[in-house]
Motif scaffolding. Structure first.
Motif, PDB file in Angstrom:
ATOM      1  N   VAL A  71      35.102  -7.622  -1.009  1.00  0.00           N
ATOM      2  CA  VAL A  71      34.119  -6.556  -0.764  1.00  0.00           C
ATOM      3  C   VAL A  71      32.911  -7.118  -0.016  1.00  0.00           C
ATOM      4  CG1 VAL A  71      32.463  -5.009  -1.905  1.00  0.00           C
ATOM      5  CG2 VAL A  71      34.827  -5.124  -2.712  1.00  0.00           C
ATOM      6  N   THR A  72      32.440  -8.265  -0.456  1.00  0.00           N
ATOM      7  CA  THR A  72      31.291  -8.901   0.196  1.00  0.00           C
ATOM      8  C   THR A  72      31.618  -9.275   1.633  1.00  0.00           C
ATOM      9  OG1 THR A  72      30.604  -9.781  -1.941  1.00  0.00           O
ATOM     10  CG2 THR A  72      29.611 -10.770   0.004  1.00  0.00           C
ATOM     11  N   ALA A  73      32.800  -9.814   1.850  1.00  0.00           N
ATOM     12  CA  ALA A  73      33.195 -10.226   3.200  1.00  0.00           C
ATOM     13  C   ALA A  73      33.268  -9.034   4.149  1.00  0.00           C
ATOM     14  CB  ALA A  73      34.538 -10.940   3.153  1.00  0.00           C
ATOM     15  N   PHE A  74      33.889  -7.950   3.697  1.00  0.00           N
ATOM     16  CA  PHE A  74      33.989  -6.775   4.562  1.00  0.00           C
ATOM     17  C   PHE A  74      32.629  -6.123   4.780  1.00  0.00           C
ATOM     18  CE2 PHE A  74      38.503  -6.873   3.151  1.00  0.00           C
ATOM     19  CZ  PHE A  74      39.042  -7.103   4.413  1.00  0.00           C
ATOM     20  N   ALA A  75      31.792  -6.123   3.761  1.00  0.00           N
ATOM     21  CA  ALA A  75      30.450  -5.557   3.919  1.00  0.00           C
ATOM     22  C   ALA A  75      29.619  -6.388   4.883  1.00  0.00           C
ATOM     23  CB  ALA A  75      29.760  -5.465   2.562  1.00  0.00           C
ATOM     24  N   ALA A  76      29.802  -7.701   4.867  1.00  0.00           N
ATOM     25  CA  ALA A  76      29.020  -8.584   5.736  1.00  0.00           C
ATOM     26  C   ALA A  76      29.357  -8.384   7.207  1.00  0.00           C
ATOM     27  CB  ALA A  76      29.250 -10.037   5.344  1.00  0.00           C
ATOM     28  N   LEU A  77      30.498  -7.788   7.496  1.00  0.00           N
ATOM     29  CA  LEU A  77      30.850  -7.541   8.890  1.00  0.00           C
ATOM     30  C   LEU A  77      29.968  -6.478   9.537  1.00  0.00           C
ATOM     31  CD1 LEU A  77      34.746  -7.568   8.595  1.00  0.00           C
ATOM     32  CD2 LEU A  77      33.278  -9.348   9.575  1.00  0.00           C
ATOM     33  N   ARG A  78      29.489  -5.524   8.743  1.00  0.00           N
ATOM     34  CA  ARG A  78      28.732  -4.411   9.305  1.00  0.00           C
ATOM     35  C   ARG A  78      27.331  -4.218   8.729  1.00  0.00           C
ATOM     36  NH1 ARG A  78      31.142  -3.805  13.749  1.00  0.00           N
ATOM     37  NH2 ARG A  78      33.325  -3.254  13.620  1.00  0.00           N
ATOM     38  N   LEU A  79      27.109  -4.692   7.509  1.00  0.00           N
ATOM     39  CA  LEU A  79      25.848  -4.418   6.834  1.00  0.00           C
ATOM     40  C   LEU A  79      24.952  -5.651   6.828  1.00  0.00           C
ATOM     41  CD1 LEU A  79      27.305  -2.475   3.785  1.00  0.00           C
ATOM     42  CD2 LEU A  79      26.234  -1.514   5.818  1.00  0.00           C
ATOM     43  N   PRO A  80      23.658  -5.451   6.581  1.00  0.00           N
ATOM     44  CA  PRO A  80      22.759  -6.605   6.455  1.00  0.00           C
ATOM     45  C   PRO A  80      23.181  -7.511   5.294  1.00  0.00           C
ATOM     46  CG  PRO A  80      21.505  -4.572   6.652  1.00  0.00           C
ATOM     47  CD  PRO A  80      22.940  -4.185   6.499  1.00  0.00           C
ATOM     48  N   MET A  81      22.798  -8.757   5.369  1.00  0.00           N
ATOM     49  CA  MET A  81      23.239  -9.753   4.394  1.00  0.00           C
ATOM     50  C   MET A  81      22.824  -9.401   2.972  1.00  0.00           C
ATOM     51  SD  MET A  81      25.151 -12.339   4.404  1.00  0.00           S
ATOM     52  CE  MET A  81      25.272 -12.246   6.160  1.00  0.00           C
ATOM     53  N   LEU A  82      21.604  -8.947   2.775  1.00  0.00           N
ATOM     54  CA  LEU A  82      21.136  -8.609   1.435  1.00  0.00           C
ATOM     55  C   LEU A  82      21.962  -7.477   0.831  1.00  0.00           C
ATOM     56  CD1 LEU A  82      19.113  -9.161  -0.795  1.00  0.00           C
ATOM     57  CD2 LEU A  82      17.560  -7.541   0.304  1.00  0.00           C
ATOM     58  N   VAL A  83      22.304  -6.486   1.635  1.00  0.00           N
ATOM     59  CA  VAL A  83      23.125  -5.376   1.155  1.00  0.00           C
ATOM     60  C   VAL A  83      24.526  -5.872   0.810  1.00  0.00           C
ATOM     61  CG1 VAL A  83      24.116  -3.134   1.780  1.00  0.00           C
ATOM     62  CG2 VAL A  83      21.788  -3.705   2.486  1.00  0.00           C
ATOM     63  N   SER A  84      25.070  -6.764   1.624  1.00  0.00           N
ATOM     64  CA  SER A  84      26.406  -7.311   1.363  1.00  0.00           C
ATOM     65  C   SER A  84      26.441  -8.065   0.038  1.00  0.00           C
ATOM     66  CB  SER A  84      26.819  -8.265   2.483  1.00  0.00           C
ATOM     67  OG  SER A  84      26.812  -7.601   3.712  1.00  0.00           O
ATOM     68  N   VAL A  85      25.432  -8.886  -0.201  1.00  0.00           N
ATOM     69  CA  VAL A  85      25.366  -9.643  -1.448  1.00  0.00           C
ATOM     70  C   VAL A  85      25.201  -8.698  -2.633  1.00  0.00           C
ATOM     71  CG1 VAL A  85      24.006 -11.330  -2.741  1.00  0.00           C
ATOM     72  CG2 VAL A  85      24.522 -11.735  -0.342  1.00  0.00           C
ATOM     73  N   ALA A  86      24.351  -7.678  -2.479  1.00  0.00           N
ATOM     74  CA  ALA A  86      24.147  -6.709  -3.559  1.00  0.00           C
ATOM     75  C   ALA A  86      25.444  -5.967  -3.875  1.00  0.00           C
ATOM     76  CB  ALA A  86      23.046  -5.723  -3.184  1.00  0.00           C
ATOM     77  N   LEU A  87      26.201  -5.597  -2.858  1.00  0.00           N
ATOM     78  CA  LEU A  87      27.492  -4.942  -3.090  1.00  0.00           C
ATOM     79  C   LEU A  87      28.467  -5.871  -3.806  1.00  0.00           C
ATOM     80  CD1 LEU A  87      28.086  -2.925   0.187  1.00  0.00           C
ATOM     81  CD2 LEU A  87      27.777  -2.018  -2.111  1.00  0.00           C
ATOM     82  N   GLY A  88      28.471  -7.130  -3.430  1.00  0.00           N
ATOM     83  CA  GLY A  88      29.352  -8.089  -4.096  1.00  0.00           C
ATOM     84  C   GLY A  88      28.996  -8.264  -5.563  1.00  0.00           C
TER      85      GLY A  88
END
Length: 100
Positions: A71-88
């Motif tokens: 989830v974090t990896a796919f989010a990091a492709l399109r979203l800002p880093m902080l949002v990706s980490v929060a989703l993970g």
């Protein structure tokens, strides 16, 4: 509490190395044109570092952590880093709560 001199010097040396690499990068980037492929390469560094930090933990632990890593990896492709980490973090918390 006592402070070991070798430990203190190691911490100070690591702090100096961190500061110098950051300041050095800011100084040197002035002389590099960031167009095309170079910009893409620079922009792909944060997600790559994030996955390099997260992946060993994900594969050494359970299924919830592996799914959260994806989830974090796919989010990091399109979203800002902080949002990706929060989703993970949120996804691993939900998956653990569900017993996965």
């Amino acid at each position: 509490m006592t402070v070991d001199l070798a430990t203190l010097l190691a911490i100070l040396a690591m702090a100096a190395a961190t500061i110098l690499t950051r300041v050095g990068g800011l100084f040197l980037i002035r002389y590099v044109s960031l167009e095309g492929g170079r910009r893409k390469a620079i922009e792909s560094i944060p997600p790559a570092v994030l996955i390099a930090v997260v992946a060993p933990t994900a594969f050494a632990t359970g299924l919830a952590e592996a799914i959260a890593c994806a989830v974090t990896a796919f989010a990091a492709l399109r979203l800002p880093m902080l949002v990706s980490v929060a989703l993970g973090v949120a996804s691993v918390a939900v998956l653990r709560a569900l017993g996965i």
